[in-house]
Design a protein around this motif. Structure first.
Motif, PDB file in Angstrom:
ATOM      1  N   ARG A  64       0.735  -1.118   0.107  1.00 17.18           N
ATOM      2  CA  ARG A  64      -0.030  -0.018  -0.036  1.00 17.18           C
ATOM      3  C   ARG A  64       0.926   1.326   0.029  1.00 17.18           C
ATOM      4  NH1 ARG A  64      -4.985  -1.343   0.835  1.00 17.18           N
ATOM      5  NH2 ARG A  64      -5.764   0.831   1.048  1.00 17.18           N
ATOM      6  N   GLU A  65       0.350   2.397  -0.731  1.00 18.22           N
ATOM      7  CA  GLU A  65       1.129   3.462  -0.813  1.00 18.22           C
ATOM      8  C   GLU A  65       0.214   4.698  -0.879  1.00 18.22           C
ATOM      9  OE1 GLU A  65       5.373   3.966  -2.761  1.00 18.22           O
ATOM     10  OE2 GLU A  65       4.258   2.546  -3.833  1.00 18.22           O
ATOM     11  N   ALA A  66       0.234   5.832  -1.068  1.00 18.67           N
ATOM     12  CA  ALA A  66      -0.342   6.857  -1.228  1.00 18.67           C
ATOM     13  C   ALA A  66      -0.449   6.771  -2.862  1.00 18.67           C
ATOM     14  CB  ALA A  66       0.376   8.171  -1.178  1.00 18.67           C
ATOM     15  N   PRO A  67      -2.085   6.991  -3.346  1.00 14.45           N
ATOM     16  CA  PRO A  67      -2.336   6.623  -4.440  1.00 14.45           C
ATOM     17  C   PRO A  67      -1.517   6.945  -5.842  1.00 14.45           C
ATOM     18  CG  PRO A  67      -3.959   7.644  -3.429  1.00 14.45           C
ATOM     19  CD  PRO A  67      -2.841   7.868  -2.748  1.00 14.45           C
ATOM     20  N   LEU A  68      -0.896   8.011  -5.614  1.00 14.30           N
ATOM     21  CA  LEU A  68      -0.152   8.444  -7.170  1.00 14.30           C
ATOM     22  C   LEU A  68       1.297   7.892  -7.044  1.00 14.30           C
ATOM     23  CD1 LEU A  68      -1.061  12.206  -7.785  1.00 14.30           C
ATOM     24  CD2 LEU A  68      -1.801   9.902  -8.934  1.00 14.30           C
TER      25      LEU A  68
ATOM     26  N   ARG B  45      -3.563   8.316 -17.579  1.00 15.42           N
ATOM     27  CA  ARG B  45      -3.594   9.300 -16.794  1.00 15.42           C
ATOM     28  C   ARG B  45      -4.251   9.265 -15.612  1.00 15.42           C
ATOM     29  NH1 ARG B  45      -5.490  14.749 -19.727  1.00 15.42           N
ATOM     30  NH2 ARG B  45      -3.558  14.186 -20.814  1.00 15.42           N
ATOM     31  N   ALA B  46      -3.819   9.668 -14.403  1.00 15.28           N
ATOM     32  CA  ALA B  46      -4.532   9.403 -13.260  1.00 15.28           C
ATOM     33  C   ALA B  46      -4.230  10.678 -12.338  1.00 15.28           C
ATOM     34  CB  ALA B  46      -3.761   8.214 -12.153  1.00 15.28           C
ATOM     35  N   LEU B  47      -5.572  11.230 -11.828  1.00 13.91           N
ATOM     36  CA  LEU B  47      -5.887  12.284 -11.029  1.00 13.91           C
ATOM     37  C   LEU B  47      -6.290  12.184  -9.742  1.00 13.91           C
ATOM     38  CD1 LEU B  47      -7.149  13.074 -14.205  1.00 13.91           C
ATOM     39  CD2 LEU B  47      -6.162  15.438 -13.140  1.00 13.91           C
ATOM     40  N   PHE B  48      -5.732  12.697  -8.594  1.00  8.88           N
ATOM     41  CA  PHE B  48      -6.130  12.234  -7.239  1.00  8.88           C
ATOM     42  C   PHE B  48      -6.642  13.600  -6.539  1.00  8.88           C
ATOM     43  CE2 PHE B  48      -5.192  11.431  -2.494  1.00  8.88           C
ATOM     44  CZ  PHE B  48      -6.428  10.801  -2.486  1.00  8.88           C
ATOM     45  N   ARG B  49      -8.001  13.386  -6.205  1.00  6.47           N
ATOM     46  CA  ARG B  49      -8.612  14.379  -5.272  1.00  6.47           C
ATOM     47  C   ARG B  49      -8.582  13.968  -3.926  1.00  6.47           C
ATOM     48  NH1 ARG B  49     -13.171  18.093  -8.126  1.00  6.47           N
ATOM     49  NH2 ARG B  49     -13.500  18.120  -6.022  1.00  6.47           N
ATOM     50  N   GLU B  50      -7.492  14.611  -3.141  1.00 11.11           N
ATOM     51  CA  GLU B  50      -7.537  14.208  -1.860  1.00 11.11           C
ATOM     52  C   GLU B  50      -8.679  14.764  -0.967  1.00 11.11           C
ATOM     53  OE1 GLU B  50      -4.209  13.937   2.089  1.00 11.11           O
ATOM     54  OE2 GLU B  50      -3.833  14.974   0.055  1.00 11.11           O
ATOM     55  N   GLU B  51      -9.216  16.044  -1.130  1.00 11.06           N
ATOM     56  CA  GLU B  51     -10.364  16.162  -0.533  1.00 11.06           C
ATOM     57  C   GLU B  51     -11.590  15.146  -0.825  1.00 11.06           C
ATOM     58  OE1 GLU B  51     -10.109  18.539  -4.543  1.00 11.06           O
ATOM     59  OE2 GLU B  51      -8.843  18.031  -2.784  1.00 11.06           O
ATOM     60  N   ASP B  52     -11.907  14.628  -1.811  1.00 15.62           N
ATOM     61  CA  ASP B  52     -12.981  13.934  -1.984  1.00 15.62           C
ATOM     62  C   ASP B  52     -12.319  12.310  -1.891  1.00 15.62           C
ATOM     63  OD1 ASP B  52     -14.352  16.013  -2.706  1.00 15.62           O
ATOM     64  OD2 ASP B  52     -13.858  15.761  -5.029  1.00 15.62           O
ATOM     65  N   GLY B  53     -11.016  11.975  -1.869  1.00  9.07           N
ATOM     66  CA  GLY B  53     -10.860  10.736  -1.646  1.00  9.07           C
ATOM     67  C   GLY B  53     -10.979   9.794  -3.013  1.00  9.07           C
TER      68      GLY B  53
ATOM     69  N   LEU C  72      -9.708   8.666  -6.987  1.00  4.94           N
ATOM     70  CA  LEU C  72      -8.710   8.745  -7.835  1.00  4.94           C
ATOM     71  C   LEU C  72      -9.436   8.174  -9.151  1.00  4.94           C
ATOM     72  CD1 LEU C  72      -5.582   8.119  -8.571  1.00  4.94           C
ATOM     73  CD2 LEU C  72      -5.845   6.050  -7.869  1.00  4.94           C
ATOM     74  N   GLN C  73      -9.252   9.213 -10.128  1.00  3.14           N
ATOM     75  CA  GLN C  73      -9.818   9.203 -11.441  1.00  3.14           C
ATOM     76  C   GLN C  73      -8.737   8.578 -12.256  1.00  3.14           C
ATOM     77  OE1 GLN C  73     -12.808  11.557 -14.135  1.00  3.14           O
ATOM     78  NE2 GLN C  73     -11.204  12.948 -13.294  1.00  3.14           N
TER      79      GLN C  73
ATOM     80  N   ALA D 171     -13.022   5.539 -11.808  1.00  2.25           N
ATOM     81  CA  ALA D 171     -12.708   6.320 -10.908  1.00  2.25           C
ATOM     82  C   ALA D 171     -12.929   5.336  -9.676  1.00  2.25           C
ATOM     83  CB  ALA D 171     -13.562   7.484 -10.387  1.00  2.25           C
ATOM     84  N   THR D 172     -12.279   5.556  -8.663  1.00  2.00           N
ATOM     85  CA  THR D 172     -12.392   4.660  -7.560  1.00  2.00           C
ATOM     86  C   THR D 172     -11.987   5.672  -5.930  1.00  2.00           C
ATOM     87  OG1 THR D 172     -11.634   2.798  -6.409  1.00  2.00           O
ATOM     88  CG2 THR D 172      -9.861   4.069  -7.395  1.00  2.00           C
TER      89      THR D 172
END
Length: 172
Positions: free
Chosen positions: A15-19, A54-62, A64-65, A112-113
């Protein structure tokens, strides 16, 4: 799924931070990737074409697109046929969907997840990263011929799906 799955020993930790997890996965496969703030991109060669991932992470929403671009651009006159194709193709998908960006005519796969947090830190498992990446690649590979048959082969969406989705059994 494709045969790109990694052995547990190929990638640590689990496990790691998403990006960071996606970056580790891309690098473990030897794929060229670039990281910018809350986004990472990679380029891979598929059977039919080159794909930009391409992956984008929105931490405020949790959230990962994940996007995969199969290098297909649709001209204005072919868009009605592709919209019909997208409707038929998306009925067959379990995860994610294909769409057409109306402003540019670019075709893409999107999924997205929701990302778990452990000790208030967002983290993505290797299993979740593999599923997201491999599903995107597999679906792009599976449906690329369908889009090409409609765009360049003069087939209707139903004809294109029938022609491209013939499954072979056994080995030659």
């Amino acid at each position: 799924m494709t045969s790109m799955m990694l052995d547990e020993a190929d990638l640590e930790p689990e496990r790691e931070a998403p990006l960071e997890m996606l970056e580790s996965y891309f690098l473990a496969h030897g794929w060229t990737c670039e990281r910018h703030d809350e986004e990472i991109t990679a380029t891979i060669k598929g059977s039919w074409t080159e794909y930009e991932l391409r992956a984008l992470f929105r931490e405020e929403d949790g959230v990962l697109q994940f996007l995969a671009f199969p290098d297909v651009k649709v001209t204005e006159d072919r868009r009605p046929a592709i919209w019909e194709t997208l409707a038929l193709v998306n009925e067959q998908l379990w995860l994610g969907h294909f769409e057409l960006w109306s402003s540019s005519g670019i075709l893409l796969y999107r999924n997205a997840t929701l990302v778990d947090s452990i000790d208030d830190e967002p983290s993505l498992s290797l299993t979740a990263a593999e599923l997201m990446i491999e599903t995107a690649i597999d679906e792009c590979e599976r449906f690329y011929p369908v889009f090409q048959f409609v765009l360049w082969g003069g087939k209707t969406p139903a004809e294109a799906i029938a022609a491209a989705m013939v499954e072979t059994h056994g080995e030659a």
